[in-house]
Write a protein that holds these residues in place. Structure first.
Motif, PDB file in Angstrom:
ATOM      1  N   GLN A  14      -6.581 -10.478  -8.705  1.00 48.65           N
ATOM      2  CA  GLN A  14      -5.372  -9.837  -8.186  1.00 48.65           C
ATOM      3  C   GLN A  14      -5.333  -9.942  -6.663  1.00 48.65           C
ATOM      4  OE1 GLN A  14      -3.072  -8.650 -10.253  1.00 48.65           O
ATOM      5  NE2 GLN A  14      -4.368  -9.044 -12.020  1.00 48.65           N
ATOM      6  N   ASP A  15      -4.140  -9.950  -6.125  1.00 50.38           N
ATOM      7  CA  ASP A  15      -3.960  -9.875  -4.674  1.00 50.38           C
ATOM      8  C   ASP A  15      -3.594  -8.429  -4.363  1.00 50.38           C
ATOM      9  OD1 ASP A  15      -3.343 -10.048  -2.015  1.00 50.38           O
ATOM     10  OD2 ASP A  15      -1.562 -11.284  -2.300  1.00 50.38           O
ATOM     11  N   PRO A  16      -4.532  -7.641  -3.816  1.00 49.74           N
ATOM     12  CA  PRO A  16      -4.259  -6.217  -3.554  1.00 49.74           C
ATOM     13  C   PRO A  16      -3.031  -5.976  -2.688  1.00 49.74           C
ATOM     14  CG  PRO A  16      -6.581  -6.715  -3.211  1.00 49.74           C
ATOM     15  CD  PRO A  16      -5.876  -8.025  -3.420  1.00 49.74           C
ATOM     16  N   ASN A  17      -2.674  -6.941  -1.822  1.00 50.12           N
ATOM     17  CA  ASN A  17      -1.510  -6.773  -0.941  1.00 50.12           C
ATOM     18  C   ASN A  17      -0.191  -6.896  -1.682  1.00 50.12           C
ATOM     19  OD1 ASN A  17      -3.148  -6.438   1.361  1.00 50.12           O
ATOM     20  ND2 ASN A  17      -3.416  -8.659   1.480  1.00 50.12           N
ATOM     21  N   SER A  18      -0.218  -7.474  -2.895  1.00 46.44           N
ATOM     22  CA  SER A  18       1.029  -7.648  -3.645  1.00 46.44           C
ATOM     23  C   SER A  18       1.244  -6.538  -4.682  1.00 46.44           C
ATOM     24  CB  SER A  18       1.032  -9.004  -4.347  1.00 46.44           C
ATOM     25  OG  SER A  18       0.065  -9.030  -5.372  1.00 46.44           O
ATOM     26  N   LEU A  19       0.295  -5.624  -4.809  1.00 50.70           N
ATOM     27  CA  LEU A  19       0.411  -4.552  -5.795  1.00 50.70           C
ATOM     28  C   LEU A  19       1.213  -3.381  -5.235  1.00 50.70           C
ATOM     29  CD1 LEU A  19      -3.244  -4.568  -7.159  1.00 50.70           C
ATOM     30  CD2 LEU A  19      -1.233  -5.668  -8.146  1.00 50.70           C
ATOM     31  N   LEU A  20       1.937  -2.692  -6.107  1.00 56.68           N
ATOM     32  CA  LEU A  20       2.717  -1.528  -5.710  1.00 56.68           C
ATOM     33  C   LEU A  20       2.063  -0.256  -6.227  1.00 56.68           C
ATOM     34  CD1 LEU A  20       6.297  -2.811  -6.585  1.00 56.68           C
ATOM     35  CD2 LEU A  20       5.209  -2.763  -4.342  1.00 56.68           C
ATOM     36  N   ASP A  21       2.099   0.806  -5.432  1.00 56.09           N
ATOM     37  CA  ASP A  21       1.559   2.095  -5.854  1.00 56.09           C
ATOM     38  C   ASP A  21       2.674   2.879  -6.531  1.00 56.09           C
ATOM     39  OD1 ASP A  21       0.333   4.511  -6.244  1.00 56.09           O
ATOM     40  OD2 ASP A  21       0.117   4.999  -4.124  1.00 56.09           O
ATOM     41  N   CYS A  22       2.589   3.029  -7.843  1.00 58.56           N
ATOM     42  CA  CYS A  22       3.604   3.750  -8.617  1.00 58.56           C
ATOM     43  C   CYS A  22       3.086   5.101  -9.100  1.00 58.56           C
ATOM     44  CB  CYS A  22       4.031   2.920  -9.825  1.00 58.56           C
ATOM     45  SG  CYS A  22       4.751   1.328  -9.375  1.00 58.56           S
ATOM     46  N   SER A  23       2.018   5.601  -8.492  1.00 56.31           N
ATOM     47  CA  SER A  23       1.388   6.814  -8.992  1.00 56.31           C
ATOM     48  C   SER A  23       2.319   8.028  -8.928  1.00 56.31           C
ATOM     49  CB  SER A  23       0.094   7.108  -8.229  1.00 56.31           C
ATOM     50  OG  SER A  23       0.338   7.196  -6.847  1.00 56.31           O
ATOM     51  N   GLU A  24       3.284   8.039  -8.015  1.00 55.40           N
ATOM     52  CA  GLU A  24       4.193   9.191  -7.950  1.00 55.40           C
ATOM     53  C   GLU A  24       5.166   9.223  -9.124  1.00 55.40           C
ATOM     54  OE1 GLU A  24       6.506   6.314  -5.088  1.00 55.40           O
ATOM     55  OE2 GLU A  24       4.517   7.152  -4.896  1.00 55.40           O
ATOM     56  N   LEU A  25       5.279   8.122  -9.863  1.00 57.70           N
ATOM     57  CA  LEU A  25       6.176   8.073 -11.017  1.00 57.70           C
ATOM     58  C   LEU A  25       5.542   8.640 -12.287  1.00 57.70           C
ATOM     59  CD1 LEU A  25       7.685   4.529 -10.485  1.00 57.70           C
ATOM     60  CD2 LEU A  25       8.647   6.726  -9.807  1.00 57.70           C
ATOM     61  N   ILE A  26       4.222   8.804 -12.279  1.00 52.70           N
ATOM     62  CA  ILE A  26       3.528   9.330 -13.453  1.00 52.70           C
ATOM     63  C   ILE A  26       3.679  10.851 -13.443  1.00 52.70           C
ATOM     64  CG2 ILE A  26       1.298   9.539 -14.618  1.00 52.70           C
ATOM     65  CD1 ILE A  26       0.536   6.888 -13.215  1.00 52.70           C
ATOM     66  N   PRO A  27       4.297  11.424 -14.491  1.00 54.06           N
ATOM     67  CA  PRO A  27       4.524  12.878 -14.487  1.00 54.06           C
ATOM     68  C   PRO A  27       3.230  13.663 -14.685  1.00 54.06           C
ATOM     69  CG  PRO A  27       5.173  11.948 -16.588  1.00 54.06           C
ATOM     70  CD  PRO A  27       4.800  10.790 -15.703  1.00 54.06           C
ATOM     71  N   GLN A  28       3.237  14.892 -14.202  1.00 55.66           N
ATOM     72  CA  GLN A  28       2.110  15.793 -14.416  1.00 55.66           C
ATOM     73  C   GLN A  28       2.097  16.212 -15.880  1.00 55.66           C
ATOM     74  OE1 GLN A  28      -0.339  16.862 -12.387  1.00 55.66           O
ATOM     75  NE2 GLN A  28       0.417  15.520 -10.775  1.00 55.66           N
ATOM     76  N   PRO A  29       0.933  16.210 -16.528  1.00 52.31           N
ATOM     77  CA  PRO A  29       0.892  16.632 -17.931  1.00 52.31           C
ATOM     78  C   PRO A  29       1.164  18.118 -18.067  1.00 52.31           C
ATOM     79  CG  PRO A  29      -1.319  16.233 -17.109  1.00 52.31           C
ATOM     80  CD  PRO A  29      -0.362  15.808 -16.027  1.00 52.31           C
ATOM     81  N   LYS A  30       1.736  18.501 -19.218  1.00 53.56           N
ATOM     82  CA  LYS A  30       1.990  19.905 -19.485  1.00 53.56           C
ATOM     83  C   LYS A  30       0.660  20.612 -19.717  1.00 53.56           C
ATOM     84  CE  LYS A  30       6.477  19.047 -21.583  1.00 53.56           C
ATOM     85  NZ  LYS A  30       7.297  19.133 -22.789  1.00 53.56           N
ATOM     86  N   PRO A  31       0.554  21.880 -19.355  1.00 54.29           N
ATOM     87  CA  PRO A  31      -0.702  22.601 -19.597  1.00 54.29           C
ATOM     88  C   PRO A  31      -0.964  22.745 -21.100  1.00 54.29           C
ATOM     89  CG  PRO A  31       0.977  24.080 -18.744  1.00 54.29           C
ATOM     90  CD  PRO A  31       1.551  22.703 -18.701  1.00 54.29           C
ATOM     91  N   VAL A  32      -2.232  22.770 -21.447  1.00 58.64           N
ATOM     92  CA  VAL A  32      -2.634  22.904 -22.840  1.00 58.64           C
ATOM     93  C   VAL A  32      -2.347  24.320 -23.318  1.00 58.64           C
ATOM     94  CG1 VAL A  32      -4.590  22.807 -24.431  1.00 58.64           C
ATOM     95  CG2 VAL A  32      -4.414  21.166 -22.564  1.00 58.64           C
ATOM     96  N   ILE A  33      -1.710  24.414 -24.476  1.00 56.81           N
ATOM     97  CA  ILE A  33      -1.427  25.722 -25.074  1.00 56.81           C
ATOM     98  C   ILE A  33      -2.369  25.879 -26.261  1.00 56.81           C
ATOM     99  CG2 ILE A  33       0.303  27.135 -26.247  1.00 56.81           C
ATOM    100  CD1 ILE A  33       2.426  25.586 -24.639  1.00 56.81           C
ATOM    101  N   GLY A  34      -3.081  26.980 -26.334  1.00 48.44           N
ATOM    102  CA  GLY A  34      -4.008  27.206 -27.439  1.00 48.44           C
ATOM    103  C   GLY A  34      -5.430  26.905 -27.027  1.00 48.44           C
ATOM    104  N   HIS A  35      -6.240  26.537 -28.002  1.00 43.59           N
ATOM    105  CA  HIS A  35      -7.644  26.277 -27.754  1.00 43.59           C
ATOM    106  C   HIS A  35      -8.113  25.097 -28.595  1.00 43.59           C
ATOM    107  CE1 HIS A  35      -7.309  28.833 -31.301  1.00 43.59           C
ATOM    108  NE2 HIS A  35      -8.451  28.303 -31.704  1.00 43.59           N
ATOM    109  N   ALA A  36      -9.277  24.572 -28.261  1.00 45.62           N
ATOM    110  CA  ALA A  36      -9.834  23.442 -29.013  1.00 45.62           C
ATOM    111  C   ALA A  36     -10.206  23.895 -30.417  1.00 45.62           C
ATOM    112  CB  ALA A  36     -11.061  22.904 -28.289  1.00 45.62           C
TER     113      ALA A  36
END
Length: 76
Positions: A14-36
């Motif tokens: 890969q050419d690191p200079n050609s990659l785009l940072d899309c991390s802000e597009l990944i939504p935060q996961p919802k909190p876990v409800i309940g227990h394992a």
């Protein structure tokens, strides 16, 4: 160490200079409800213990009939 090696392997070819940072597009996961817990029909006896030094926690089992999963056709 693992993180650095994994990063280096992911960048092979890969050419690191050609990659785009899309991390802000990944939504935060919802909190876990309940227990394992285990689904109905499974217990700690069904766990293949991987590390003898750290025992798997004892979890409750859901009540009801054993949980089933539909078979997947071989030619799909």
């Amino acid at each position: 160490m693992f993180a650095f090696v994994f990063h280096d392997l992911s960048m092979l070819g890969q050419d690191p200079n050609s990659l785009l940072d899309c991390s802000e597009l990944i939504p935060q996961p919802k909190p876990v409800i309940g227990h394992a817990h285990f689904p109905a029909g499974l217990t700690n006896k069904d766990i293949e213990q991987a590390c003898a030094d750290t025992p798997f926690p004892t979890l409750p089992t859901d009540p009801g009939p054993k949980t089933t999963v539909a078979a997947v056709p071989l030619n799909s």
